[in-house]
Write a protein that holds these residues in place. Structure first.
Motif, PDB file in Angstrom:
ATOM      1  N   GLY A   1       0.822  -1.212   0.000  1.00 46.75           N
ATOM      2  CA  GLY A   1       0.000   0.000   0.000  1.00 46.75           C
ATOM      3  C   GLY A   1       0.851   1.254   0.000  1.00 46.75           C
ATOM      4  O   GLY A   1       1.873   1.326   0.701  1.00 46.75           O
ATOM      5  N   PRO A   2       0.494   2.281  -0.764  1.00 47.51           N
ATOM      6  CA  PRO A   2       1.327   3.479  -0.895  1.00 47.51           C
ATOM      7  C   PRO A   2       1.489   4.293   0.383  1.00 47.51           C
ATOM      8  O   PRO A   2       2.407   5.108   0.477  1.00 47.51           O
ATOM      9  N   LEU A   3       0.631   4.086   1.376  1.00 55.84           N
ATOM     10  CA  LEU A   3       0.822   4.805   2.636  1.00 55.84           C
ATOM     11  C   LEU A   3       1.869   4.145   3.516  1.00 55.84           C
ATOM     12  O   LEU A   3       2.244   4.702   4.552  1.00 55.84           O
ATOM     13  N   HIS A   4       2.355   2.980   3.123  1.00 56.28           N
ATOM     14  CA  HIS A   4       3.392   2.296   3.903  1.00 56.28           C
ATOM     15  C   HIS A   4       4.650   2.087   3.074  1.00 56.28           C
ATOM     16  O   HIS A   4       5.718   2.585   3.411  1.00 56.28           O
ATOM     17  N   GLY A   5       4.547   1.361   1.974  1.00 55.50           N
ATOM     18  CA  GLY A   5       5.718   1.098   1.147  1.00 55.50           C
ATOM     19  C   GLY A   5       5.793   2.031  -0.050  1.00 55.50           C
ATOM     20  O   GLY A   5       4.853   2.753  -0.367  1.00 55.50           O
ATOM     21  N   GLY A   6       6.945   2.005  -0.705  1.00 52.46           N
ATOM     22  CA  GLY A   6       7.097   2.735  -1.960  1.00 52.46           C
ATOM     23  C   GLY A   6       7.500   4.184  -1.840  1.00 52.46           C
ATOM     24  O   GLY A   6       7.578   4.893  -2.853  1.00 52.46           O
ATOM     25  N   ALA A   7       7.796   4.655  -0.617  1.00 59.54           N
ATOM     26  CA  ALA A   7       8.142   6.071  -0.477  1.00 59.54           C
ATOM     27  C   ALA A   7       9.432   6.418  -1.202  1.00 59.54           C
ATOM     28  O   ALA A   7       9.555   7.502  -1.786  1.00 59.54           O
ATOM     29  N   ASN A   8      10.421   5.504  -1.180  1.00 60.80           N
ATOM     30  CA  ASN A   8      11.671   5.844  -1.873  1.00 60.80           C
ATOM     31  C   ASN A   8      11.498   5.824  -3.388  1.00 60.80           C
ATOM     32  O   ASN A   8      12.241   6.494  -4.106  1.00 60.80           O
ATOM     33  N   VAL A   9      10.497   5.082  -3.882  1.00 61.87           N
ATOM     34  CA  VAL A   9      10.174   5.166  -5.309  1.00 61.87           C
ATOM     35  C   VAL A   9       9.689   6.582  -5.634  1.00 61.87           C
ATOM     36  O   VAL A   9      10.113   7.197  -6.628  1.00 61.87           O
ATOM     37  N   ARG A  10       8.824   7.105  -4.773  1.00 60.15           N
ATOM     38  CA  ARG A  10       8.298   8.454  -5.017  1.00 60.15           C
ATOM     39  C   ARG A  10       9.368   9.517  -4.806  1.00 60.15           C
ATOM     40  O   ARG A  10       9.325  10.571  -5.445  1.00 60.15           O
ATOM     41  N   VAL A  11      10.341   9.239  -3.944  1.00 63.20           N
ATOM     42  CA  VAL A  11      11.482  10.156  -3.819  1.00 63.20           C
ATOM     43  C   VAL A  11      12.244  10.205  -5.144  1.00 63.20           C
ATOM     44  O   VAL A  11      12.588  11.285  -5.630  1.00 63.20           O
ATOM     45  N   MET A  12      12.496   9.037  -5.717  1.00 65.31           N
ATOM     46  CA  MET A  12      13.247   9.014  -6.975  1.00 65.31           C
ATOM     47  C   MET A  12      12.448   9.651  -8.100  1.00 65.31           C
ATOM     48  O   MET A  12      13.015  10.368  -8.943  1.00 65.31           O
ATOM     49  N   GLU A  13      11.159   9.427  -8.128  1.00 68.57           N
ATOM     50  CA  GLU A  13      10.321  10.085  -9.133  1.00 68.57           C
ATOM     51  C   GLU A  13      10.368  11.596  -8.957  1.00 68.57           C
ATOM     52  O   GLU A  13      10.415  12.354  -9.940  1.00 68.57           O
ATOM     53  N   MET A  14      10.368  12.062  -7.716  1.00 63.63           N
ATOM     54  CA  MET A  14      10.465  13.490  -7.420  1.00 63.63           C
ATOM     55  C   MET A  14      11.787  14.057  -7.909  1.00 63.63           C
ATOM     56  O   MET A  14      11.834  15.126  -8.537  1.00 63.63           O
ATOM     57  N   LEU A  15      12.877  13.336  -7.646  1.00 63.52           N
ATOM     58  CA  LEU A  15      14.194  13.811  -8.086  1.00 63.52           C
ATOM     59  C   LEU A  15      14.248  13.931  -9.602  1.00 63.52           C
ATOM     60  O   LEU A  15      14.796  14.892 -10.146  1.00 63.52           O
ATOM     61  N   LYS A  16      13.664  12.956 -10.293  1.00 58.96           N
ATOM     62  CA  LYS A  16      13.654  13.010 -11.754  1.00 58.96           C
ATOM     63  C   LYS A  16      12.790  14.160 -12.258  1.00 58.96           C
ATOM     64  O   LYS A  16      13.113  14.792 -13.274  1.00 58.96           O
ATOM     65  N   GLU A  17      11.703  14.429 -11.560  1.00 58.35           N
ATOM     66  CA  GLU A  17      10.846  15.548 -11.948  1.00 58.35           C
ATOM     67  C   GLU A  17      11.571  16.877 -11.760  1.00 58.35           C
ATOM     68  O   GLU A  17      11.475  17.776 -12.607  1.00 58.35           O
ATOM     69  N   ILE A  18      12.291  17.020 -10.666  1.00 58.03           N
ATOM     70  CA  ILE A  18      13.036  18.261 -10.407  1.00 58.03           C
ATOM     71  C   ILE A  18      14.163  18.415 -11.422  1.00 58.03           C
ATOM     72  O   ILE A  18      14.365  19.484 -12.002  1.00 58.03           O
ATOM     73  N   GLY A  19      14.927  17.360 -11.610  1.00 61.47           N
ATOM     74  CA  GLY A  19      15.940  17.336 -12.663  1.00 61.47           C
ATOM     75  C   GLY A  19      17.255  17.987 -12.319  1.00 61.47           C
ATOM     76  O   GLY A  19      18.296  17.352 -12.339  1.00 61.47           O
ATOM     77  N   THR A  20      17.231  19.274 -11.993  1.00 60.97           N
ATOM     78  CA  THR A  20      18.457  20.017 -11.706  1.00 60.97           C
ATOM     79  C   THR A  20      18.248  20.909 -10.486  1.00 60.97           C
ATOM     80  O   THR A  20      17.104  21.269 -10.152  1.00 60.97           O
ATOM     81  N   PRO A  21      19.329  21.293  -9.816  1.00 64.84           N
ATOM     82  CA  PRO A  21      19.199  22.141  -8.623  1.00 64.84           C
ATOM     83  C   PRO A  21      18.472  23.451  -8.885  1.00 64.84           C
ATOM     84  O   PRO A  21      17.828  24.001  -7.985  1.00 64.84           O
ATOM     85  N   GLU A  22      18.551  23.946 -10.120  1.00 68.18           N
ATOM     86  CA  GLU A  22      17.897  25.212 -10.437  1.00 68.18           C
ATOM     87  C   GLU A  22      16.383  25.143 -10.287  1.00 68.18           C
ATOM     88  O   GLU A  22      15.716  26.184 -10.121  1.00 68.18           O
ATOM     89  N   ASN A  23      15.835  23.955 -10.334  1.00 68.46           N
ATOM     90  CA  ASN A  23      14.379  23.793 -10.262  1.00 68.46           C
ATOM     91  C   ASN A  23      13.866  23.521  -8.852  1.00 68.46           C
ATOM     92  O   ASN A  23      12.657  23.402  -8.645  1.00 68.46           O
ATOM     93  N   ILE A  24      14.777  23.413  -7.878  1.00 68.53           N
ATOM     94  CA  ILE A  24      14.383  23.009  -6.539  1.00 68.53           C
ATOM     95  C   ILE A  24      13.460  24.019  -5.880  1.00 68.53           C
ATOM     96  O   ILE A  24      12.408  23.654  -5.325  1.00 68.53           O
TER      97      ILE A  24
END
Length: 394
Positions: A222-245
């Protein structure tokens, strides 16, 4: 009760102790995580995952002879039955790894002749099948779904290195293997989280350990328990570069959202596991010649904490998922295997809790978990509903 004599419901059982345990202590205010009396920092730096599994299952760290015997038993139990491999080949390749894992885990019981005999020794033996089998099962599924032949386990390799070998086909370098081993140690146990409570709930019915672990895997999916680091990596890819933080942070805070990996339900300081994972993520990036994901994570941590302090007048802290994402990604582990990797580590803790629930000396006859509930149905007002035949219903 309140002034109107209405029962107070503790939603989610937060803050409610439901059992006693000798396995793990989480001191949120102090940022301490303790496995059977040992600080997580000491275990991650000095103990292998095999040693920690032994500690969780047997309540003590092994000596050399005990560890050698335990390690040999784990290695002998790594192969999974051929019938399971055959089944994996029939499954849709679009099936999520967690759905596969929950479905296939109970099938590991077919290799365990003493499963379900309800003695501590038999449960510990079954735990060894689960600790070894989940690793092989996950690696086999990744190869099958990608049209490759599953690899037989390599008994010359430790538990962590063998998983990476079965996944990639190449033995990892010693430093990568050591980092993955430490990652397994860090994820092995964390007291009464959702999946562990699920395992104990099932164990309280005296169901066997395979059923309890399969249920725990379902809870972890369930997403409220597992998978948080997947969403961290998806977030990092969405941000892309420090300029977008900065723009990303502003958008998240303006919309009332969360910065994945920052904040925890228990810790009121940085998760001690995150402090261990951060330098490993940095070094892993150096090993592969690409540190951008570590650097982006570090900069996001700094700016995210500053923004929370400024805009919400409170501190926020890193959790275990914040740096495990970039670490596992740098190791070449597919993102949708991050949660199964969590499971192949946490199975050691789940098994320890099942054994404690069913066989602890303080409670040799476990009490079935049976919470109550406050009924709030008011379908017919204060009265019970009068049953009417179908021809009269509107």
């Amino acid at each position: 009760m309140n002034d109107e004599c209405t029962p107070v419901i503790n939603t989610g059982l937060r803050g409610v102790d439901v059992a006693s345990s000798k396995i793990c202590d989480v001191k949120g205010r102090e940022g301490k995580l303790i496995y059977r009396g040992y600080r997580i920092e000491d275990l991650a730096e000095n103990a292998t995952f095999e040693e920690v599994c032994y500690l969780l299952l047997h309540e003590r760290l092994p000596d050399e002879q005990a560890l050698a015997a335990f390690d040999n038993r784990l290695k002998q139990k790594r192969p999974i039955p051929e019938s399971i491999v055959t089944l994996l080949k029939t499954l849709p390749r679009s099936m999520t790894p967690m759905d596969m894992l929950q479905a296939a885990t109970p099938l590991l019981i077919q290799a365990d002749e003493n499963a379900g005999k309800q003695t501590p020794a038999d449960a510990q033996n079954s735990a060894e099948y689960l600790i070894s089998g989940l690793s092989t099962l996950i690696a086999a599924w990744d190869r099958v779904r990608n049209g490759r032949t599953p690899l037989a386990p390599d008994t010359s390799l430790g538990h962590a290195a063998n998983f990476l070998y079965m996944l990639t086909g190449e033995p990892p370098d010693p430093e990568t293997a050591a980092f993955f081993d430490a990652g397994l140690v860090l994820h092995a146990e964390h007291s009464f989280n959702a999946s562990t409570f699920t395992a104990r709930q099932v164990a309280s019915t005296k169901a066997h350990i395979y059923a309890a672990v399969a249920a725990a895997i379902g809870s972890l999916s369930g997403p409220l328990h597992g998978g948080a680091n997947v969403r961290v990596m998806e977030m990092l890819k969405e941000i892309g570069t420090p300029e977008n933080i900065n723009a990303y942070i502003d958008n998240i805070l303006d919309s009332g959202g969360l910065i994945m990996g920052l904040g925890h339900a228990v810790y009121q300081t940085d998760d001690p596991r995150a402090l261990i994972l951060a330098p490993m993520s940095q070094r892993m990036g150096e090993i592969i010649g690409d540190t951008r994901w570590y650097e982006l994570t570090k900069e996001l941590e700094i700016r995210g904490k500053q923004a929370f302090k400024k805009r919400k007048d409170r501190d926020i802290f890193c959790n275990v998922d914040f740096y495990s994402a970039s670490l596992f990604y740098a190791m070449g582990i597919p993102m949708d295997l991050f949660t199964p990797v969590f499971a192949l580590s946490r199975v050691s803790g789940w098994c320890a809790h099942v054994i404690e629930e069913q066989f602890a000396k303080a409670a040799p006859k476990p009490t079935l978990y049976r919470p109550g509930a406050t009924y709030v149905g008011d379908y017919c007002g204060p009265d019970e509903c009068r049953f009417v035949g179908i021809e009269e219903r509107k």
